[in-house]
Motif scaffolding. Structure first.
Motif, PDB file in Angstrom:
ATOM      1  N   ILE A 178       0.843  -1.206   0.000  1.00  0.00           N
ATOM      2  CA  ILE A 178       0.000   0.000   0.000  1.00  0.00           C
ATOM      3  C   ILE A 178       0.871   1.246   0.000  1.00  0.00           C
ATOM      4  N   GLN A 179       1.895   1.269   0.832  1.00  0.00           N
ATOM      5  CA  GLN A 179       2.761   2.443   0.919  1.00  0.00           C
ATOM      6  C   GLN A 179       3.462   2.721  -0.408  1.00  0.00           C
ATOM      7  N   GLU A 180       3.950   1.681  -1.055  1.00  0.00           N
ATOM      8  CA  GLU A 180       4.672   1.876  -2.308  1.00  0.00           C
ATOM      9  C   GLU A 180       3.741   2.333  -3.425  1.00  0.00           C
ATOM     10  N   ILE A 181       2.524   1.835  -3.427  1.00  0.00           N
ATOM     11  CA  ILE A 181       1.551   2.274  -4.429  1.00  0.00           C
ATOM     12  C   ILE A 181       1.210   3.744  -4.211  1.00  0.00           C
ATOM     13  N   MET A 182       0.984   4.132  -2.976  1.00  0.00           N
ATOM     14  CA  MET A 182       0.575   5.497  -2.676  1.00  0.00           C
ATOM     15  C   MET A 182       1.733   6.483  -2.791  1.00  0.00           C
ATOM     16  N   ALA A 183       2.951   5.980  -2.859  1.00  0.00           N
ATOM     17  CA  ALA A 183       4.108   6.866  -3.005  1.00  0.00           C
ATOM     18  C   ALA A 183       4.159   7.488  -4.395  1.00  0.00           C
ATOM     19  N   THR A 184       3.452   6.896  -5.344  1.00  0.00           N
ATOM     20  CA  THR A 184       3.401   7.441  -6.707  1.00  0.00           C
ATOM     21  C   THR A 184       1.932   7.569  -7.123  1.00  0.00           C
ATOM     22  N   ILE A 198      -3.780   4.265  -7.595  1.00  0.00           N
ATOM     23  CA  ILE A 198      -5.236   4.133  -7.573  1.00  0.00           C
ATOM     24  C   ILE A 198      -5.869   5.522  -7.546  1.00  0.00           C
ATOM     25  N   PRO A 199      -6.813   5.811  -8.435  1.00  0.00           N
ATOM     26  CA  PRO A 199      -7.448   7.136  -8.464  1.00  0.00           C
ATOM     27  C   PRO A 199      -8.121   7.483  -7.142  1.00  0.00           C
ATOM     28  N   GLN A 200      -8.138   8.758  -6.820  1.00  0.00           N
ATOM     29  CA  GLN A 200      -8.705   9.198  -5.555  1.00  0.00           C
ATOM     30  C   GLN A 200     -10.184   8.867  -5.445  1.00  0.00           C
ATOM     31  N   SER A 201     -10.900   8.916  -6.544  1.00  0.00           N
ATOM     32  CA  SER A 201     -12.332   8.622  -6.488  1.00  0.00           C
ATOM     33  C   SER A 201     -12.585   7.184  -6.062  1.00  0.00           C
ATOM     34  N   ILE A 202     -11.681   6.290  -6.414  1.00  0.00           N
ATOM     35  CA  ILE A 202     -11.827   4.888  -6.007  1.00  0.00           C
ATOM     36  C   ILE A 202     -11.431   4.719  -4.550  1.00  0.00           C
ATOM     37  N   LEU A 203     -10.370   5.375  -4.138  1.00  0.00           N
ATOM     38  CA  LEU A 203      -9.953   5.302  -2.740  1.00  0.00           C
ATOM     39  C   LEU A 203     -11.071   5.755  -1.813  1.00  0.00           C
ATOM     40  N   LEU A 222     -20.898   1.615 -10.874  1.00  0.00           N
ATOM     41  CA  LEU A 222     -22.196   0.977 -10.698  1.00  0.00           C
ATOM     42  C   LEU A 222     -22.122  -0.529 -10.920  1.00  0.00           C
ATOM     43  N   ASN A 223     -21.301  -0.976 -11.852  1.00  0.00           N
ATOM     44  CA  ASN A 223     -21.319  -2.373 -12.268  1.00  0.00           C
ATOM     45  C   ASN A 223     -20.210  -3.231 -11.683  1.00  0.00           C
ATOM     46  N   ALA A 224     -19.096  -2.653 -11.351  1.00  0.00           N
ATOM     47  CA  ALA A 224     -17.966  -3.444 -10.862  1.00  0.00           C
ATOM     48  C   ALA A 224     -17.994  -3.512  -9.343  1.00  0.00           C
ATOM     49  N   GLU A 225     -18.252  -4.696  -8.813  1.00  0.00           N
ATOM     50  CA  GLU A 225     -18.205  -4.870  -7.366  1.00  0.00           C
ATOM     51  C   GLU A 225     -16.768  -4.887  -6.867  1.00  0.00           C
ATOM     52  N   PHE A 226     -15.865  -5.381  -7.716  1.00  0.00           N
ATOM     53  CA  PHE A 226     -14.454  -5.400  -7.375  1.00  0.00           C
ATOM     54  C   PHE A 226     -13.639  -4.792  -8.505  1.00  0.00           C
ATOM     55  N   LEU A 227     -12.650  -3.982  -8.144  1.00  0.00           N
ATOM     56  CA  LEU A 227     -11.641  -3.503  -9.085  1.00  0.00           C
ATOM     57  C   LEU A 227     -10.330  -4.171  -8.701  1.00  0.00           C
ATOM     58  N   THR A 228      -9.580  -4.614  -9.696  1.00  0.00           N
ATOM     59  CA  THR A 228      -8.396  -5.416  -9.428  1.00  0.00           C
ATOM     60  C   THR A 228      -7.154  -4.799 -10.055  1.00  0.00           C
ATOM     61  N   TYR A 229      -6.040  -4.936  -9.337  1.00  0.00           N
ATOM     62  CA  TYR A 229      -4.772  -4.360  -9.769  1.00  0.00           C
ATOM     63  C   TYR A 229      -3.633  -5.346  -9.533  1.00  0.00           C
ATOM     64  N   SER A 230      -2.559  -5.141 -10.278  1.00  0.00           N
ATOM     65  CA  SER A 230      -1.339  -5.912 -10.044  1.00  0.00           C
ATOM     66  C   SER A 230      -0.147  -4.966 -10.083  1.00  0.00           C
ATOM     67  N   ARG A 231       0.924  -5.393  -9.424  1.00  0.00           N
ATOM     68  CA  ARG A 231       2.163  -4.605  -9.437  1.00  0.00           C
ATOM     69  C   ARG A 231       3.332  -5.559  -9.617  1.00  0.00           C
TER      70      ARG A 231
END
Length: 234
Positions: free
Chosen positions: A42-48, A53-58, A161-170
């Motif tokens: 989480i820290q490394e993702i939020m460092a950039t 992750i867009p703020q609206s999703i956070l 509205l449609n996506a119950e889950f959003l998924t990411y990889s690093r």
């Protein structure tokens, strides 16, 4: 003879209980390490943030699942399996974590020989309810899609509205959306039991009914720091 048999059974039960306690104590450092790795992801993702992750999703997230990679023995090499932790937003803040496993599907946890960190975000109450089930399949039991990336990234108008889950990889420093359709997310009751020292209701923990142990506070606090700050900044 019956008394001897009963005594033997009781002795075996005591031995089995002692073995279970010993195994749980042995697992605790591994689980603490997993929480630390999830916090680092989480820290490394939020460092950039411009590539994260867009703020609206956070600000809209109901739950967060982090499946960090491990250097040794974290998942079957070349397999489709990973261990992670989950926390959910409650009226009183983010919940104490539970331990989960992710398996199956058409993706691999090895990309070009490099381990991959995964982040799954439940976006609405349906996603939360699905997470509280013992086991469910992304894309079937819960609608999932690759999440948009970047501070001001724009996704399709109906993603929320449609996506119950959003998924990411690093992987290799690159953070991007990932299609995890067909992947099964389930609770890891053994690890959760080992961490808390007893059977605790999986749903109750995510609803905020379990105090956060000291070892889990850094991870939960990191999620709360970035997600709540982002929400308040809207």
């Amino acid at each position: 003879m019956n008394k001897q048999f009963a005594g033997s059974v009781a002795a075996l039960a005591l031995i089995a209980g002692a073995v279970q306690v010993s195994m749980a104590q042995g697992d605790k450092p591994k689980l603490d390490e997993r929480l630390g790795s999830a916090k680092a992801v989480i820290q490394e993702i939020m460092a950039t943030p411009d590539k994260g992750i867009p703020q609206s999703i956070l600000s809209s997230a109901s739950c967060v699942v982090v499946v960090p990679s491990f250097k040794k023995g974290a998942f079957v090499v070349g397999g489709q399996y990973g261990q992670g932790v989950a926390t959910c937003r409650t009226p009183h803040g983010w919940s104490s974590p539970v331990f989960v496993r992710l398996e199956g599907g058409s993706f691999g946890f090895q990309i070009g020989g490099q381990s991959t960190d995964l982040v799954l975000i439940a976006m609405n109450k349906n996603g939360l309810q699905d997470m509280l089930k013992a086991k469910f399949k992304l894309g079937a039991d819960a609608a999932a899609s690759a999440g948009p990336v970047g501070r001001n990234a724009q996704a399709g108008t109906d993603w929320k509205l449609n996506a119950e889950f959003l998924t990411y990889s690093r992987s290799k420093g690159l953070f991007a959306g990932l299609d995890l359709d067909g992947t099964v997310l389930s609770q890891n009751g053994d690890d959760t039991r080992a961490f808390y020292g007893s059977d605790v209701p999986f749903e109750g923990v995510l609803e905020g009914n379990q105090p956060t142990p000291p070892a889990a506070r850094p991870f939960v606090g990191t999620v709360a720091k970035y997600f709540i700050v982002s929400r308040d900044a809207q």
